[in-house]
Write a protein that holds these residues in place. Sequence first.
Motif, short mmCIF file in Angstrom:
data_model
loop_
_atom_site.label_atom_id
_atom_site.label_comp_id
_atom_site.label_asym_id
_atom_site.label_seq_id
_atom_site.Cartn_x
_atom_site.Cartn_y
_atom_site.Cartn_z
N THR A 130 0.84 -1.20 0.00
CA THR A 130 0.00 0.00 0.00
C THR A 130 0.87 1.24 0.00
O THR A 130 1.88 1.32 0.71
N TRP A 131 0.53 2.20 -0.82
CA TRP A 131 1.34 3.40 -1.08
C TRP A 131 1.62 4.17 0.20
O TRP A 131 0.72 4.51 0.96
N ASP A 132 2.90 4.45 0.44
CA ASP A 132 3.32 5.32 1.54
C ASP A 132 3.40 6.73 1.00
O ASP A 132 4.39 7.12 0.37
N ILE A 133 2.37 7.51 1.25
CA ILE A 133 2.26 8.85 0.68
C ILE A 133 3.32 9.80 1.23
O ILE A 133 3.61 10.83 0.62
N THR A 134 3.94 9.44 2.37
CA THR A 134 4.93 10.32 2.99
C THR A 134 6.32 10.19 2.38
O THR A 134 7.23 10.95 2.74
N SER A 135 6.51 9.20 1.51
CA SER A 135 7.81 9.02 0.86
C SER A 135 7.62 9.17 -0.64
O SER A 135 6.81 8.45 -1.24
N PRO A 136 8.32 10.08 -1.29
CA PRO A 136 8.02 10.39 -2.69
C PRO A 136 8.38 9.26 -3.65
O PRO A 136 9.35 8.53 -3.44
N ALA A 137 7.57 9.12 -4.70
CA ALA A 137 7.87 8.17 -5.77
C ALA A 137 9.09 8.67 -6.54
O ALA A 137 9.39 9.87 -6.57
#
Length: 703
Positions: A130-137
């Motif tokens: 699940t996407w960790d929104i706090t770490s940038p892609a």
Amino acid sequence: MREELNVEELFASKVFTLGKMKERLPKSTYKEVKKIMDQGGELSLATADVVASAMKDWAIENGATHYTHWFQPLTGITAEKHDAFVTHPDEDGRMIMEFSGKELIKGEPDASSFPSGGLRATFEARGYTTWDITSPAFIKETATGPTLCIPTAFCSYKGEALDKKTPLLRSMEALSKQAIRIVCLFGNTEATKVLPSVGAEQEYFLVDSAKALQREDIIFAGRTLFGAPAPKGQEMDDHYFGVIRERIGGFMHDVNIELWKLGVTSKTQHNEAAPAQHEVAPIYESANVAVDHNQLVMETLKRVAGKHGLRCMLHEKPFAGVNGSGKHNNWSITTDNGVNLLEPGQTPNENIQFLLVLACIMKAVDTHADLLRQSASNVGNDHRLGGYEAPPAIISIFLGEQLEDVVAQLVETGKADNLKEGGVLRTGVSTLPDFVKDATDRNRTSPFAFTGNKFEFRMVGSEDSIGSPNTTLNAIVAEAFCEAADRLEGAEDFDMAVHDLIKEYMTEHQRIIFNGNGYAREWEEEAARRGLPNIPSMVAAVDTLTTPKAIHLFEKFGIFTEAELRSRAEVLYETYAKTINIEALTMVDMANKQIIPAVMKYSKSLADAVIAITEAGGDTYVPTRMLQQITQKLTEMEKASEALLEVEKKASAMERGKEQAFCYHDEVMVAMNALRKPADELEKLVDKKYWPFPTYADLLFEV
């Protein structure tokens, strides 16, 4: 001649930063994303679709055709499965590139194929990223082409954490919640959260790839299992901070470029203490991003090394007899309105908030020294810790003379009126400036050292993820803050209550402070008198995860469930057993197929020389003596190889778990050392042209 670099343009060029989001997303979408990053919450699917589309367009503009959920399972490294942006062609046969919000938010790798410690079975395969929104892609450029990497957490179908990131994020939230209670007590009502910041210094070795590929031990174990010392090691201290060789400099230059593209603030590079050893260090960033970036640092070091004909060795002890490699985990805690809670100020003896934070950390480290020790334990670190080159296995805190004196005054009298000053450094040279010294010296033998406005946790292994150490640090400090806030929030006289609490904590936990030589045997004896735990190995540390104390700590703050802790203990035992199993079999293979045959060939040449000299009427004392020595060592080696194989078969036949891991530690490792001894002695006796693989001299000094 190299092209001039524009680092400002290069930096984070391959990262989907907040700035790029702001440019590409509608204002309302950007605000929703930023709010969730700052305050938490769930992104709506409609918003996720907008973000995914913008992210995809940016990635395609940078040459990407695939995306991956990039996660950190319990292997300690990263994992990724690539999917193309392609969908079904339209009715005209044209390929459409799409990426939905659902694909951004959720992935489904096979959870049973990763270590789970019993949380997942083969027939229970489903897991979720699940996407960790706090770490940038970011976009990673490898031989497969540019790939959009989306940092994610990894959990089982039932919601158990199967990775390093999920517990870290939980611990960060727990620390923030409790730390905010502390800062509010001191009137800081503007802060909404407290973030742990981390800067992880990374040590590594570089050897020639062609030479490394001639050694099975480097290929399979990541370290040398045989090897006599070279005539020169690090005794001249000439490599540390020495001039960087041309080949290494070219490698470092390319590493910096790749890291800067990925938004990693690579700042410092230098030669380390051992020959062929080096270090790279970034600037501080939030713990979550620092953990992700350290994984990228390790991946980049290995990948770029290959392009330069080098092999990057991250093992904690790749070569016996010279310094091993660590990872200094510099940790601090800062409010979102810019207040570093570990900043002592000019008069730390009067800085009550700092003294309370310091007292809480003393309490946390003393209470959970066993857990902190465990968080830095892995198979390779067993060869390094306590080896007169790294911190000892005993946890202690170094505060320096100034703060140690402040603590002593508070403990003895309840107040600290005096403050030791650093004084002025005078060089005695008229053209050199005099300047004010720091108030205290540094201590490289301390495992947990205060270094101005942060703590440096020096025990972490070079190959290990920094996820676990920071999860543990956050958790134990959150508990101390929680207990302090519980006491102080209800106090009638806050000033008196905080004064008494600081004195109480410092008095009860002053045993954890040690400013002396951590390498000295006297410290080991003194630590025992103080009642500090001395946990000598990785396998001995595993049990600390499942004590009632540990279970209570982690469950109280929602960081681990008891089942998750027990699963990690099982994974650690299994990892240890498998690692030593591979090393033992590699040793037997190298001994029987390479070293023994090579020594036999040399023995035959000596025997032929004895015969030839005898026939010529010469003195055969020297070749005969050499032949006797070599055949004696060869016999020892053959017996040691048979003994190792026998005990390894015993260990591998055991049921997986604690007993098997201890068998590998107590019996197989002993047998491995017994095999290495005669082999290394033979290396010193056998003609170099007969030796079957590159020696330490070849590896460490021919780069």
